[in-house]
Design an enzyme around this catalytic site. Structure first.
Site, PDB file in Angstrom:
ATOM      1  N   GLU A   1       0.796  -1.237   0.000  1.00 47.14           N
ATOM      2  CA  GLU A   1       0.000   0.000   0.000  1.00 47.14           C
ATOM      3  C   GLU A   1       0.830   1.290   0.000  1.00 47.14           C
ATOM      4  O   GLU A   1       0.644   2.154   0.853  1.00 47.14           O
ATOM      5  CB  GLU A   1      -0.986  -0.025   1.171  1.00 47.14           C
ATOM      6  CG  GLU A   1      -1.942  -1.200   1.087  1.00 47.14           C
ATOM      7  CD  GLU A   1      -2.841  -1.376   2.308  1.00 47.14           C
ATOM      8  OE1 GLU A   1      -2.906  -0.473   3.147  1.00 47.14           O
ATOM      9  OE2 GLU A   1      -3.481  -2.435   2.412  1.00 47.14           O
TER      10      GLU A   1
ATOM     11  N   GLU B   1      -6.255 -10.546  -1.391  1.00 47.99           N
ATOM     12  CA  GLU B   1      -7.084 -10.320  -0.196  1.00 47.99           C
ATOM     13  C   GLU B   1      -8.559 -10.265  -0.585  1.00 47.99           C
ATOM     14  O   GLU B   1      -9.309  -9.395  -0.129  1.00 47.99           O
ATOM     15  CB  GLU B   1      -6.664  -9.017   0.504  1.00 47.99           C
ATOM     16  CG  GLU B   1      -5.183  -8.959   0.828  1.00 47.99           C
ATOM     17  CD  GLU B   1      -4.789  -7.729   1.641  1.00 47.99           C
ATOM     18  OE1 GLU B   1      -5.652  -7.041   2.189  1.00 47.99           O
ATOM     19  OE2 GLU B   1      -3.566  -7.475   1.727  1.00 47.99           O
TER      20      GLU B   1
HETATM   21  O1  9MR Z   1      -7.464  -8.283   8.533  1.00 48.38           O
HETATM   22  C1  9MR Z   1      -6.560  -7.429   9.214  1.00 48.38           C
HETATM   23  C2  9MR Z   1      -7.197  -6.954  10.509  1.00 48.38           C
HETATM   24  O2  9MR Z   1      -7.349  -8.028  11.424  1.00 48.38           O
HETATM   25  C3  9MR Z   1      -6.349  -5.866  11.140  1.00 48.38           C
HETATM   26  O3  9MR Z   1      -7.035  -5.320  12.265  1.00 48.38           O
HETATM   27  C4  9MR Z   1      -6.097  -4.783  10.107  1.00 48.38           C
HETATM   28  C5  9MR Z   1      -5.276  -3.679  10.747  1.00 48.38           C
HETATM   29  O4  9MR Z   1      -4.646  -2.882   9.875  1.00 48.38           O
HETATM   30  O5  9MR Z   1      -5.432  -5.335   8.982  1.00 48.38           O
HETATM   31  C6  9MR Z   1      -6.236  -6.248   8.308  1.00 48.38           C
HETATM   32  O6  9MR Z   1      -5.623  -6.705   7.124  1.00 48.38           O
HETATM   33  C7  9MR Z   1      -5.296  -5.724   6.140  1.00 48.38           C
HETATM   34  C8  9MR Z   1      -4.105  -6.219   5.377  1.00 48.38           C
HETATM   35  O7  9MR Z   1      -3.066  -6.519   6.260  1.00 48.38           O
HETATM   36  C9  9MR Z   1      -3.649  -5.209   4.336  1.00 48.38           C
HETATM   37  N1  9MR Z   1      -4.723  -4.816   3.462  1.00 48.38           N
HETATM   38  C10 9MR Z   1      -5.957  -4.425   4.105  1.00 48.38           C
HETATM   39  C11 9MR Z   1      -6.394  -5.507   5.096  1.00 48.38           C
HETATM   40  C12 9MR Z   1      -7.725  -5.158   5.700  1.00 48.38           C
HETATM   41  O8  9MR Z   1      -7.573  -4.031   6.520  1.00 48.38           O
END
Ligand code: 9MR
Length: 375
Positions: free
Chosen positions: A174, A279
């Protein structure tokens, strides 16, 4: 030799555990991995370990019973796993020079138990970032040299620990905005675009055989598409390796337009890399925001949470059609798409229940709260 036998064992395990994957009927090319992200509760439950987490922020979404349901689904329905949180910098290295591999090691043990390919997720990311990476004790940005050393040492330690066991890393996550500008995060403030190139250089040297990916959301946005293509070209022109682009694919019922999504697939393929859907989830709810930047939140109102008691047939059909259209693209470009990973196992524990509006009931994944396949 030991490595070879491990690989053979992993292959056999994969065959025996995952041969009836229901998603395979929809994504028939066997070269495409079908993955999920799993949380630490699924892992600990399966391995019979006590729950271990120092961070209160990792709360279990859903209820305890859903973890049992997910534990039953994962080995049967997937052949690849991504760590949801346990390989992020704030988890692995909350303090400079100190490493805590308990959760990441458990995740590896779990994936290997079922012969799954493993994707290392999100070492270099502005969210869930260990504070020391870019800031000193007083909160000031560190120098260029110090940041380069921090990135280098972190990548060498973590990639080194899992060398030969992780299939590929989301090296950088990102780093680009919708309009194609570089995200003005702390890495960028210190090093400019070079922070990305440096991370790939370190990754390539830390594990010469591992696959390296750039991963981002809203990849159908024309501005981001153009900058990702330029980034791929720049890395390659510097002799750096990038194997695939991760299109996160956190999408909704009315965004993005698949025509734009396809243009991005074509552009990335033309730039000489593979594509991974990293994802995937399709929110069925009305959404005020099309990105996946976790800092963006909106107020709850009941009209934005219409399916608390279940999804009407018509809405379910429309949602199934969205997945069908997405898989049509995956299958059209199946020579270049190497993986489709879903962000979660069942709707019960999906992050989408709390994003971008907290406390809603969403249904974004192929497996429902009861564990039944919905596609
Ligand atoms: O699914 C993840 C969630 O449990 C966390 O709280 C969150 C915090 O930033 O991150 C989520 O996963 C993310 C991923 O690592 C990167 N792309 C976006 C995802 C959804 O937020």
């Amino acid at each position: 030799m030991k490595k070879l036998s491990l690989l053979i064992l992993a292959g056999l395990a994969q065959l025996s555990f995952a041969q009836d994957m229901q998603l395979r009927k929809l994504i028939p090319n066997k070269n495409i991995l079908i993955g999920a992200t799993v949380n630490q509760w699924v892992v600990a439950n399966d391995l019979g370990k006590p729950h271990y987490s120092k961070k209160a922020s990792y709360k279990l979404v859903g209820e305890r019973k859903h973890i049992d349901i997910e534990c039953a689904i994962v080995p049967k329905e997937f052949n690849c796993l991504t760590a949801e949180n346990c390989m992020k910098t704030e988890v692995i290295s909350p303090e400079k020079g100190k490493f805590d591999f308990v959760l990441a090691d458990q995740f590896m043990e779990y994936a290997e138990k079922y012969g799954m390919a493993v994707i290392g997720h999100a070492p270099m990311w502005h969210t869930q970032l260990a504070k020391w990476m870019c800031r000193d004790k007083d909160g000031n940005l560190v120098s260029k040299e110090e940041l380069k050393k921090n990135i280098h040492d972190y990548i060498f330690t973590v990639y080194g620990r899992y060398r030969g066991r992780v299939k590929g890393w989301d090296v950088v996550n990102e780093a680009i905005e919708d309009d194609g500008s570089y995200r003005n995060n702390d890495f960028y403030k210190i090093l400019g675009e070079e922070w990305i190139d440096w991370s790939f250089k370190c990754a390539m040297e830390a594990d010469p055989n591992v696959e390296l990916y750039y991963n981002d959301f809203s990849m159908a946005a024309p501005g981001r598409r153009a900058t990702v293509v330029n980034l791929i070209k720049r890395l390659k022109s510097k002799g750096l390796r990038i194997d695939a682009v991760g299109m996160q694919t956190h999408i909704g019922m009315d965004f993005p337009k698949f025509k734009e999504y396809e243009k991005s697939m074509q552009a990335f393929i033309a730039a000489g890399v593979d594509i991974h859907l990293t994802e995937t989830d399709i929110s069925i709810l009305p959404n005020p925001y099309t990105g996946a930047d976790v800092a963006t939140r909106f107020q709850y109102t009941p009209d934005k949470d219409p399916y608390k008691d279940g999804v009407p047939e018509k809405a379910l059909k429309a949602w199934q059609k969205r997945y069908k259209d997405l898989f049509a693209l995956v299958n059209k470009y199946s020579d270049h798409v190497k993986r489709v990973t879903f962000w979660g196992v069942t709707d019960a524990t999906s992050w989408k229940n709390d994003f971008p509006i907290h406390g809603r009931t969403d249904y974004p994944l192929p497996f429902g709260r009861d564990g039944k396949f919905k596609l």
